[in-house]
Design a protein around this motif. Structure first.
Motif: not given
Length: 891
Positions: A550-557
């Protein structure tokens, strides 16, 4: 003129006579080759042929050749050239050139040497299982003997090379100037030189004097004779040659000599014995058996008389020792529905110490055995199991036996449920009924008393049966209520009666004083009770999710999920009094102050007392936590996140005893287990108490919070870490390798421009891990396979007076130095004792047709070393050199 005419007539007549003679001789030769039996007579209605010569062969000869077939009728010879093949009964001979002389019944076969000196079309001989190649071959069809030059035959795992061989009519052969080796190299690394020998194909080789040749060097190891058994599908009986040795305490020795009996294809028997100069001896009987799709196993019994010290002196002792090993496995297909298995390992406490050369036998103090039989009846809820168990501690010499232990069970059934019912079931149809019965006979003794009659005096016997009737009610999801009624009965052969004796006469002290007396009464005593119980449990599951996209769409986690599994359970058993309970529970005076205590007449028996002496109630609390995450891998191209467990299990549990007089709260236990990097396993356990202690550290029935305003007190903490360093470094190396390959691919353009080397060749040169190649920076690749595993444990027990910390580190691994050489090691460190624990170092080397090994135990009571080099092939298993020194030997 008339004279010349008459002369021409005479010459013509002589020519006719000669032609008739040659024709008759050719007919006779052809007839001989077609005869099947020497005493047969070919007849027809006009002509009777005479009996063949006694020199005639007894079977038909067929032949063929690719280049030339020449029949010399005058000299009665057949000449075959190029790819010649002769078939004579079950005999087949192939060679480049073959000559058959029918007068002498001899066959001569030879190969042809080309311009390079190589011999093509060497004679090949095949008769039944006897098959070989040679340089020259002379075979007699009549006597079935052969003279062979330069023959190489394969005798199971060995190669026999003979300069001259005489094949006899019974299939055996006499050989001269021969060598025998199990090495399959073009130039054997070793062989046994056998000047004269006789070969029994598929059975044995018997030779006169010979010697060992190693790497072409004749060694002065002369043997007066040689008997080489050739392994066949059927084992053969024979002597077992003993080993010579010397020990520090027992002197010179001859060990493991005896005889092997190959009784049948399913069963064998071995007798072995050992003798020492000081009078010690050991005898062993061993058997192995196997029946395909039926059973397999083995049995070994050893008895030893171990002598130490010197006869006539105080240090002299003579102690008998024994060892029994038996294992039996039944194939599951043999008898469906039933099974029998056995795993027995028992011995006297001094057997391994005096007679075992296996280090593990000296550091292991526990031995267990089990013989079990189980039976289930298909289509019924009944099953039966019978077992005999053995538990032994060789250090304390304690032995515990179950002889036998049996149980009969009936699985859960629903007696009121109709087989043909439809729709929702009635409540009474959910009533469950089961039955269980157990029988046990326990013996606790010392190993020195095992085979004496005294063990039966302390034997405990017991029988127990339970018939529970229960019902499970589920008012709503995750909640259940289970009322039950259980009939329990026990049968014992003894009970105790306690009495207060104010005038007890102590026979040991010869004094009179009051005391509590325990009397054991033997007989058959049955106790029974009906115990009603009601229990309830609530087991919900709670889920928590945090989404990082929701805050970081490209996050690995991508997300973290927390699963919480709380559990609360309650059980209550009321006290059911009556005549049965009064017979089982009694009161007795325990001191001079007239204090009374309640005891059970069945105290100390196997299954205890079937009923409770008071009501019982318990509430249990459990909380289980699981934390998981969804993570994308590095350089992921699949688009699917992987599920990774951050915490495999984190649990907290305790219990509350409603009707206890004191210490109603049970200790609070915590457990956690997790795995980091798919390699590092971490676990921890702890125990806390809610109660305080007095001045000397004894627990009291007072909450700790009332003493020092602390909620809990730590009573135990332990943790363990287990990881493989080799796997951890391998993953990092693979990551670096991927990055290096990417960098190498980028730099290949410059390499191609400067050197003119094709890009694919430059990239191949820079790939690490290939033998003989270099890395991206031009350095030789050094890649030695290795493994290393570490295990660390810590235990902490705090008390008021002092605390105890126990730490141990152990590790083991291996290093593959070359393709044929490796080393293994294991050791550890005891932080409390400040010393290394049991350690071993081993090196193995594959020498093609030989194996070499070195083992070293550098420290401890079992320290020593051993060196062994031996031939790989089992047929030459006794060809070895062994050297060792340990706590037994004196070199």
């Amino acid at each position: 003129m008339y004279f010349f005419k008459e002369k021409r007539l005479v010459i013509l007549f002589l020519l006719l006579v000669q032609s008739f003679y040659l024709f008759s001789q050719e007919s006779k030769s052809v007839t001989d080759t077609l005869l099947i039996k020497k005493d047969s007579v070919l007849t027809d209605t006009v002509l009777k042929v005479r009996k063949p010569s006694t020199n005639a062969i007894d079977s038909k000869i067929t032949y063929k050749a690719a280049e030339l077939i020449k029949r010399d009728i005058v000299h009665k010879r057949f000449i075959l050239v190029k790819n010649a093949v002769i078939d004579y009964g079950d005999l087949e001979i192939k060679a480049d050139s073959i000559v058959i002389n029918m007068n002498t019944n001899l066959l001569f076969a030879v190969g042809r040497r080309d311009t390079t000196g190589k011999v093509n079309g060497k004679p090949s001989f095949k008769e039944g299982s006897n098959e070989f190649e040679s340089d020259e071959l002379t075979y007699n069809f009549k006597t079935r003997k052969a003279l062979i030059k330069n023959i190489i035959t394969k005798q199971e795992s060995g190669l026999l090379h003979s300069a001259f061989t005489k094949l006899l009519e019974d299939g055996t052969s006499n050989i001269s100037r021969s060598t025998y080796s199990t090495c399959d190299a073009d130039t054997p690394h070793f062989y046994i030189n056998l000047p004269k020998a006789r070969v029994y194909p598929g059975k044995k080789i018997i030779s006169g004097p010979g010697n060992l040749v190693l790497e072409g060097i004749p060694l002065p190891l002369v043997i007066p004779f040689a008997f080489i058994p050739i392994q066949t599908k059927r084992a053969a009986s024979g002597l077992i040659i003993p080993r010579y040795g010397e020990e520090r305490l027992r002197g010179f020795s001859l060990t493991d000599g005896g005889y092997y009996f190959a009784i049948s294809d399913y069963f064998d028997l071995t007798f072995k014995g050992s003798l020492w100069a000081n009078g010690s001896w050991l005898t062993t009987i061993q058997t192995d058996y196997k029946r395909l799709y039926k059973y397999s196993g083995g049995f070994m019994f050893s008895y030893a008389s171990n002598v130490s010290g010197h006869q006539g002196l105080p240090d002299y002792s003579k102690i008998p020792n024994y060892s029994l090993i038996w294992h039996f496995t039944q194939d599951t297909k043999a008898t469906p529905g039933s099974s029998f298995s056995a795993s027995v390992q028992m011995s006297s406490s001094g057997y391994d110490q005096n007679n075992s050369y296996n280090v593990n036998d000296h550091i292991t103090t526990q031995k267990q055995s089990s013989i079990s039989y189980s039976k289930s009846w298909d289509g019924t809820p009944f099953n039966l199991s019978i077992s005999a168990n053995h538990l032994q501690n060789t250090k304390t010499k304690d032995i515990n036996l179950d002889l036998p232990k049996a149980s009969f069970n009936m699985g859960r059934i629903y007696p009121f449920k109709s087989k043909n019912s439809s729709g929702p079931s009635k409540w009474y149809e959910e009533i469950q009924l089961s039955y269980s019965a157990s029988l046990d006979n326990q013996i606790a003794t010392k190993d020195s008393l095992l085979f004496t009659s005294s063990i039966w005096k302390n034997m405990k016997n017991g029988f127990k049966q339970d018939i529970p009737v229960s019902l499970q009610i589920r008012p709503f999801k995750n909640f259940s209520i289970s009322p039950s009624l259980t009939y329990s009965g026990v049968l014992y052969t003894q009970k105790i009666v306690k009495t207060w004796d104010p005038d007890y006469k102590d026979p040991a002290l010869n004094t009179i004083h009051p005391t509590l007396v325990n009397d054991t009464i033997r007989g058959f005593f049955y106790g029974q009770a009906v115990n009603p119980t009601i229990s309830a449990s609530y087991n919900p599951q709670l889920f928590g999710l945090y989404d990082f996209t929701e805050k970081s769409p490209n996050s690995r986690l991508q997300a973290i999920r927390h699963v919480i599994k709380p559990s609360v359970s309650f059980s209550f058993t009321p006290y059911v009094g009556g005549l049965a309970s009064r017979k089982m529970y009694r009161q007795v005076q325990i001191d001079t102050l007239n204090n009374m205590s309640t005891y059970s007449v069945y105290d100390g028996n196997i299954y205890g007392t079937p009923s409770l002496q008071s009501k019982s109630g318990n509430i249990s609390f459990d909380l289980v936590n699981i934390v998981e995450a969804k993570v994308f891998g590095r350089n992921d191209t699949t688009g699917k996140a992987k599920k990774v467990k951050l915490i495999d299990n984190f649990s907290i549990s305790t219990a509350y005893n409603i009707f206890a007089d004191e210490f109603r709260w049970a200790p609070v236990t915590m457990q956690i287990r997790t795995t980091l990097l798919n390699n590092i396993n971490i676990s921890a356990n702890s125990s806390f108490t809610l109660y305080g202690t007095d001045s000397i550290g004894k627990p009291i029935n007072t909450f700790l919070f009332a003493q020092n305003h602390k909620l809990m007190r730590l009573t135990l903490f332990s943790t363990g870490i287990d990881l493989s360093l080799s796997d951890l470094f391998k993953k990092n190396k693979d990551k670096n390798k991927t990055n290096d390959n990417s960098a190498a691919s980028y730099g290949n353009q410059g390499v191609q421009g400067n050197t003119g080397m094709p890009a694919q060749d430059a990239q191949k040169q820079q790939v690490p891990g290939i033998a003989g190649q270099k890395d991206a920076y031009g350095y030789p690749v050094f890649n030695v396979p290795w493994t290393l595993r570490l295990h660390y444990t810590l235990s902490y027990i705090p008390t008021v007076i002092s605390s105890t910390i126990d730490q141990k580190l152990s590790f083991d691994g291996s290093v593959t130095l070359t393709k044929k050489m490796s080393a293994t090691f294991s050791s550890g460190y005891d932080f409390n004792a400040n010393k290394l624990t049991y350690s071993t170092i081993g090196i193995t080397r594959d020498l093609h047709c030989w194996d070499m090994s070195v083992n070293w135990v550098p420290i401890g009571s079992t320290q020593g070393w051993s060196f062994l080099i031996k031939v790989k092939a089992a047929v030459l298993g006794d060809m070895k050199y062994e050297r060792r020194k340990d706590f037994h030997d004196s070199y």
